[in-house]
Design an enzyme around this catalytic site. Structure first.
Site, PDB file in Angstrom:
ATOM      1  N   PHE A 128      60.623  16.375 -86.322  1.00 33.75           N
ATOM      2  CA  PHE A 128      59.943  17.551 -86.856  1.00 33.75           C
ATOM      3  C   PHE A 128      59.040  18.119 -85.775  1.00 33.75           C
ATOM      4  O   PHE A 128      58.235  17.384 -85.184  1.00 33.75           O
ATOM      5  CB  PHE A 128      59.122  17.171 -88.088  1.00 33.75           C
ATOM      6  CG  PHE A 128      58.465  18.328 -88.787  1.00 33.75           C
ATOM      7  CD1 PHE A 128      59.211  19.182 -89.587  1.00 33.75           C
ATOM      8  CD2 PHE A 128      57.109  18.554 -88.649  1.00 33.75           C
ATOM      9  CE1 PHE A 128      58.608  20.251 -90.237  1.00 33.75           C
ATOM     10  CE2 PHE A 128      56.495  19.622 -89.291  1.00 33.75           C
ATOM     11  CZ  PHE A 128      57.249  20.471 -90.087  1.00 33.75           C
ATOM     12  N   GLU A 132      51.649  22.596 -81.542  1.00 32.32           N
ATOM     13  CA  GLU A 132      51.715  23.209 -80.212  1.00 32.32           C
ATOM     14  C   GLU A 132      50.456  22.860 -79.436  1.00 32.32           C
ATOM     15  O   GLU A 132      49.503  22.314 -80.013  1.00 32.32           O
ATOM     16  CB  GLU A 132      51.874  24.722 -80.353  1.00 32.32           C
ATOM     17  CG  GLU A 132      53.159  25.111 -81.073  1.00 32.32           C
ATOM     18  CD  GLU A 132      53.358  26.614 -81.220  1.00 32.32           C
ATOM     19  OE1 GLU A 132      54.482  27.026 -81.542  1.00 32.32           O
ATOM     20  OE2 GLU A 132      52.381  27.376 -80.984  1.00 32.32           O
ATOM     21  N   GLY A 245      54.734  14.925 -95.098  1.00 31.10           N
ATOM     22  CA  GLY A 245      54.083  14.203 -94.014  1.00 31.10           C
ATOM     23  C   GLY A 245      52.876  13.415 -94.489  1.00 31.10           C
ATOM     24  O   GLY A 245      52.610  12.309 -94.001  1.00 31.10           O
ATOM     25  N   ARG A 271      41.781 -21.477 -91.042  1.00 30.78           N
ATOM     26  CA  ARG A 271      40.734 -21.670 -90.030  1.00 30.78           C
ATOM     27  C   ARG A 271      39.552 -22.429 -90.655  1.00 30.78           C
ATOM     28  O   ARG A 271      39.035 -22.042 -91.698  1.00 30.78           O
ATOM     29  CB  ARG A 271      40.275 -20.305 -89.508  1.00 30.78           C
ATOM     30  CG  ARG A 271      39.046 -20.331 -88.619  1.00 30.78           C
ATOM     31  CD  ARG A 271      39.293 -21.021 -87.311  1.00 30.78           C
ATOM     32  NE  ARG A 271      38.190 -20.782 -86.380  1.00 30.78           N
ATOM     33  CZ  ARG A 271      37.970 -21.501 -85.297  1.00 30.78           C
ATOM     34  NH1 ARG A 271      38.794 -22.488 -84.992  1.00 30.78           N
ATOM     35  NH2 ARG A 271      36.960 -21.238 -84.501  1.00 30.78           N
ATOM     36  N   LEU A 341      39.020 -12.768 -87.972  1.00 24.88           N
ATOM     37  CA  LEU A 341      39.632 -13.610 -86.933  1.00 24.88           C
ATOM     38  C   LEU A 341      38.687 -13.859 -85.761  1.00 24.88           C
ATOM     39  O   LEU A 341      38.954 -14.717 -84.917  1.00 24.88           O
ATOM     40  CB  LEU A 341      40.930 -12.990 -86.426  1.00 24.88           C
ATOM     41  CG  LEU A 341      42.210 -13.441 -87.147  1.00 24.88           C
ATOM     42  CD1 LEU A 341      42.246 -12.935 -88.574  1.00 24.88           C
ATOM     43  CD2 LEU A 341      43.444 -12.988 -86.397  1.00 24.88           C
ATOM     44  N   GLY A 342      37.608 -13.074 -85.675  1.00 24.06           N
ATOM     45  CA  GLY A 342      36.637 -13.264 -84.602  1.00 24.06           C
ATOM     46  C   GLY A 342      37.246 -13.000 -83.239  1.00 24.06           C
ATOM     47  O   GLY A 342      37.961 -12.021 -83.037  1.00 24.06           O
ATOM     48  N   GLY A 343      36.993 -13.905 -82.294  1.00 21.92           N
ATOM     49  CA  GLY A 343      37.521 -13.720 -80.943  1.00 21.92           C
ATOM     50  C   GLY A 343      39.032 -13.648 -80.912  1.00 21.92           C
ATOM     51  O   GLY A 343      39.617 -12.891 -80.121  1.00 21.92           O
ATOM     52  N   GLU A 366      49.647  13.292 -88.771  1.00 24.18           N
ATOM     53  CA  GLU A 366      49.919  14.186 -89.895  1.00 24.18           C
ATOM     54  C   GLU A 366      48.647  14.818 -90.461  1.00 24.18           C
ATOM     55  O   GLU A 366      48.483  14.974 -91.671  1.00 24.18           O
ATOM     56  CB  GLU A 366      50.680  13.453 -90.998  1.00 24.18           C
ATOM     57  CG  GLU A 366      52.094  13.048 -90.621  1.00 24.18           C
ATOM     58  CD  GLU A 366      52.976  14.233 -90.249  1.00 24.18           C
ATOM     59  OE1 GLU A 366      52.773  15.323 -90.823  1.00 24.18           O
ATOM     60  OE2 GLU A 366      53.853  14.076 -89.396  1.00 24.18           O
ATOM     61  N   GLY A 367      47.756  15.203 -89.579  1.00 25.29           N
ATOM     62  CA  GLY A 367      46.522  15.875 -89.978  1.00 25.29           C
ATOM     63  C   GLY A 367      45.357  14.912 -90.022  1.00 25.29           C
ATOM     64  O   GLY A 367      45.426  13.872 -90.684  1.00 25.29           O
TER      65      GLY A 367
END
Length: 383
Positions: A128, A132, A245, A271, A341-343, A366-367
């Site tokens: 699509f 521009e 969209g 963890r 998850l930290g580091g 899409e905007g």
């Protein structure tokens, strides 16, 4: 732990397609998602497999080689794919809702017979082309379609065309006279036509396998039958495509957020710190609760917008609301996943950093969120 959408008012056909795509996505697509992102590689094999499964012709009538389903089914497929590989989901969503559906709804009998069977099978992939260098204002386009006898000549430049140059056909939005603000027109353009060329793929932060580039139209000669729907319905086609969209972007963000949520919950359960899983920490529990709530809210808004589209009711603000909430929810969920998850969340060894990058793109794709807020307010404040 919620792994997929609950079956709320879904038809058997919609459920069956979702489950078939989910199995394929888990088995064949997800294992390659990290490499597709890292290498910025077009997911050629995945797209071909999805074509064989009918996922490239979801809303195409069965008589023309499609599944004859609707935008709800498409949103389910996009979510499932996005939870495995967001780039693949973006390509499939755009192809279905911004190319196939406009041709199916507005095309002549000849256009439908020529293009839809090939698009539904995957032998041709659609893109699509609206935006521009100066923006995506459909009423102020620099790309011009000039009429010459029984043909059209297109000239202009489009940017962020996805997935160029791998699509064989592009739905190009152009104006009919230079400086004409009366409304756009839509053209079905084979990408191998003389005068069509593409620049190199942009280097993007997310959705890296859904390759985007600049499309140049240098006096591209097209037959009269390339005009979709006639000269007077371009504005309606553009509105329909933009609403599609928004549904694509909402379902895409939803799947990305779901993937981040799943990764975070699995990590929280496994963890351990101080001898216990971090899932037992209240701060982590609050994040998990919020993440799931945001995703469920986004899913319901996405389904509502898709159902309105399927019922041929103008989705307007509903589509914008779904896109706005889903994209911002996905970014928040993915950010919280990184935090949990930290580091490790900052390492490419784990998928959440990719989900975070993909989710952020959805707030602009899409905007932007700001554009959709303006649209929602405008719709609500009409007299």
């Amino acid at each position: 732990m919620v792994k997929k959408a609950v079956d709320f008012d879904l038809t058997d056909a919609q459920k069956a397609l979702r489950d078939k795509v989910s199995e394929l996505a888990t088995r064949e697509i997800a294992p390659h998602a990290a490499a597709i992102d890292r290498e910025q590689r077009f997911p050629r094999e995945a797209v071909a497999q999805l074509g064989k499964q009918g996922a490239l012709g979801i809303s195409v009538p069965a008589a023309l080689g499609g599944l004859g389903l609707d935008a709800v089914a498409a949103s389910l497929v996009i979510e499932e794919l996005a939870s495995a590989c967001a780039s693949t989901a973006a390509i499939v969503g755009l192809h279905n809702l911004l190319v196939c559906e406009p041709i199916a709804r507005f095309g002549s009998e000849t256009q439908r017979k020529v293009w839809l069977p090939a698009l539904a099978s995957g032998s041709k992939l659609g893109s699509f082309a609206l935006t521009e260098p100066d923006g995506a204002d459909g009423s102020a386009l620099a790309t011009v379609a000039r009429k010459e006898a029984d043909s059209w000549v297109l000239r202009g430049t489009k940017i962020f065309v996805t997935p160029s140059p791998y699509a064989q056909v592009a739905l190009v939005i152009a104006c009919l006279q230079p400086g004409d603000h009366s409304g756009p027109a839509a053209f079905i353009v084979p990408t191998d036509a003389v005068g069509v060329s593409f620049g190199p793929a942009y280097q993007t932060m997310g959705l890296r396998g859904a390759l985007r580039s600049t499309m140049t139209l240098d006096d591209v000669h097209l037959p009269a039958g390339a005009l979709l729907g006639g000269e007077s319905v371009g504005r309606e086609i553009l509105r329909f495509a933009r609403e599609g969209g928004s549904v694509v972007a909402a379902a895409l963000a939803l799947g990305i957020g779901r993937a981040a949520f799943t990764a975070a919950t699995h990590y929280a359960l496994s963890r351990r710190t101080n001898g216990q899983p971090i899932s037992e920490h209240q701060t982590v529990q609050f994040k998990i609760a919020d993440m799931s709530t945001y995703l469920d809210a986004a899913r319901l808004l996405t389904w509502r917008a898709a159902a309105s589209r399927a019922a041929r009711v103008s989705t307007g603000a509903q589509a914008s609301m779904a896109k706005l909430i889903a994209s911002e929810a996905a970014t928040r969920v993915a950010s919280d996943a990184v935090q949990i998850l930290g580091g490790n969340g900052c390492l490419t060894d784990y998928p959440v950093e990719r989900h975070f990058r993909d989710a952020k793109v959805c707030e602009i794709y899409e905007g932007s969120s700001e554009i959709h807020r303006l649209g929602i307010a405008s719709d609500l404040l009409k007299e």
